[in-house]
Motif scaffolding. Structure first.
Motif, short mmCIF file in Angstrom:
data_model
loop_
_atom_site.label_atom_id
_atom_site.label_comp_id
_atom_site.label_asym_id
_atom_site.label_seq_id
_atom_site.Cartn_x
_atom_site.Cartn_y
_atom_site.Cartn_z
N ARG A 46 21.13 41.52 56.88
CA ARG A 46 22.49 41.27 57.35
C ARG A 46 23.10 40.06 56.61
O ARG A 46 24.28 40.07 56.25
CB ARG A 46 22.50 41.03 58.85
N ARG A 96 27.76 46.66 58.14
CA ARG A 96 27.30 46.17 59.44
C ARG A 96 27.08 47.34 60.41
O ARG A 96 26.07 47.41 61.09
CB ARG A 96 28.32 45.20 60.02
N TYR A 110 23.96 49.30 59.47
CA TYR A 110 22.70 48.65 59.85
C TYR A 110 22.53 48.67 61.36
O TYR A 110 21.40 48.78 61.86
CB TYR A 110 22.62 47.22 59.31
#
Length: 489
Positions: free
Chosen positions: A387, A402, A405
């Motif tokens: 991240r 984002r 993930y």
């Protein structure tokens, strides 16, 4: 260089700060001071604990200094201390415990390095002011005499705290000549305190950077770790790079400053790495994580070696994660980091690009299981590093990465609940494999176990009977290939 915070809280008044520092231990410290005075010797609180008290920072240390040589210190505390130890006595330090409090007493001293030596030469002194003069920085060269709590600040440490500046008590060249590690310590305090380093100190660090090479790798490592775990590591690292110290202790870092021309453009890898470090730190939950911070800083160190200019102005860094993992292992080993730290950091560097093969969620459950298996106990750190590695200014792209993930983590959690991913073992253990195949312990058991693990990763939990059938099918295939049960009963 660190920039002083605006409108910062001024240092606490010295007497109040010393009283707060000694709260709880004052009777013990004052009684000890009285014993030294009765024996004709001085005793004073000194250094970091005094600085932290003035900054209203918590500290557990009670560091004391005296004109009494170590042998005399032992005589004075005999019969009074509950216990004592002499692990540092060759450097003039005696430790003791009294009433549940641990204290360290160091004889006034001066340290210097022979130009060709890695170890300091210690000489004892007789003056508190001279002892303070030999200390690294003015903010660490303050003391409070015991038992009267008289504040001693001959080199202006208190004003420096107010101005948030790191300055040496005397000429920085003399200080760094005595102990070259102080150059790294300046960068460490820039990181820990967020203080600026005085221009003359920066100039001396730059001119004398090569002197750091006489300092042992272990001492350099410890300062680097403290710097990285400070509140402002970017400032400390930038100071190391700008003065040339990093080129001698962590040369991979300044090499990230790749030249960028008008025809072949790519992101500033050095700046990117510092941002990744900061974004990784923002995800920490239980204080500084040295392994995560090292991995964030070093994750792209393989890029300079793998950079290739492609047609159309493209730049590639193929396999930089694999090259970087090897470079990380080599550098951290040279700095004498523990083997577990070396292994964990280099593994994170190796895995930091794995997620980008996930695309828009094309991974099968088998691929997700392998991602978890390969990360092992580092999975939580790998989540944070992955991240943190998103530094694009394109908001749409950042949001997509984002969300993707997030989806991967949801899949990992689901599979973990369904299949106990944390265990990630075959459905038959070594004893069961031997029983099914009628074999004794040997290489075949290991090969069978490895095969069943691959089946577990590919197909998930298939059940005991299906695992037995698969094992027998595989064993028959091994027999056909001439690699079978030569060690059978």
């Amino acid at each position: 260089m660190a920039v002083p915070e605006q409108n910062a809280t001024p240092p606490a008044p010295p007497r109040a700060a010393i009283a707060e520092l000694l709260r709880g231990v004052a009777p013990v410290a004052d009684e000890l001071g009285a014993r030294f005075a009765a024996a004709g010797h001085e005793l004073a609180l000194v250094g970091g604990p005094v600085r932290d008290a003035l900054l209203r920072r918590p500290t557990k240390d009670v560091d004391l200094t005296t004109d009494a040589p170590p042998e005399r210190v032992l005589e004075i505390i005999k019969g009074w201390a509950d216990t004592h130890w002499t692990i540092g006595i060759e450097f003039g330090t005696v430790g003791l415990r009294k009433g549940g409090h641990d204290l360290e007493i160091t004889t006034y001293r001066s340290e210097s390095y022979d130009p060709k030596s890695r170890k300091p030469v210690v000489a004892y002194g007789t003056s508190l002011v001279e002892d303070l003069r030999r200390r690294d920085f003015a903010v660490n060269a303050m003391a409070a005499r015991l038992p009267g709590h008289e504040f001693v600040d001959p080199f202006g440490g208190l004003p420096d705290l107010g101005r948030k500046v790191i300055r040496t008590p005397g000429r920085p060249e003399d200080s760094f000549s005595d102990d070259p590690l102080r150059m790294m310590r300046a960068a460490r305090f820039a990181s820990q305190l967020g203080f600026a380093v005085a221009p003359d100190v920066v100039e001396a660090m730059t001119a004398m950077a090569e002197r750091i090479e006489i300092v042992s790798a272990e001492r350099v490592r410890d300062e680097l770790s403290k710097l990285l775990c400070g509140a402002h590591p970017r400032e400390g690292l930038a100071l190391l790079v700008d003065t040339g110290l990093a080129a001698r202790v962590l040369p991979e870092l300044p090499k990230l400053r790749l030249e960028i021309d008008e025809h072949h453009r790519h992101k500033d890898v050095y700046e990117h790495s510092l941002i990744v470090l900061e974004q990784a730190i923002a995800q920490e939950e239980d204080g500084p994580d040295l392994v995560l911070r090292l991995a964030a800083l070093l994750h792209d160190i393989g890029k300079p070696r793998t950079r290739r200019f492609e047609e159309g102005g493209r730049v590639s860094f193929h396999h930089h994660e694999m090259v970087g993992a090897k470079m990380t292992r080599k550098r951290l080993t040279a700095l004498r980091y523990p083997k577990d730290v070396v292994t964990e950091v280099s593994r994170l560097v190796e895995l930091h690009l794995r997620f980008h093969g996930y695309g828009n969620g094309e991974w099968t459950d088998s691929a997700v299981r392998r991602y978890v298996r390969d990360a092992g106990p580092l999975l939580s750190r790998l989540h944070k590093l992955t991240r943190a590695d998103c530094t694009t200014r394109n908001k749409r792209k950042a949001d997509r990465l984002r969300r993707t993930y997030d989806e991967l983590e949801v899949r990992i959690d689901r599979l973990a609940q369904e299949e106990e991913l944390a265990a990630m073992r075959p459905e038959l253990d070594g004893n069961q494999i031997q029983e099914v195949l009628g074999i004794t312990p040997g290489p075949l058991v290991g090969r069978a176990y490895k095969h069943l693990l691959e089946v577990r990763l590919d197909r998930g939990i298939i059940g005991h009977d299906a695992a037995v059938a698969e094992l027998r099918r595989w064993a028959a295939e091994q027999e056909t290939a001439g690699q079978g049960t030569g060690d059978a009963r």
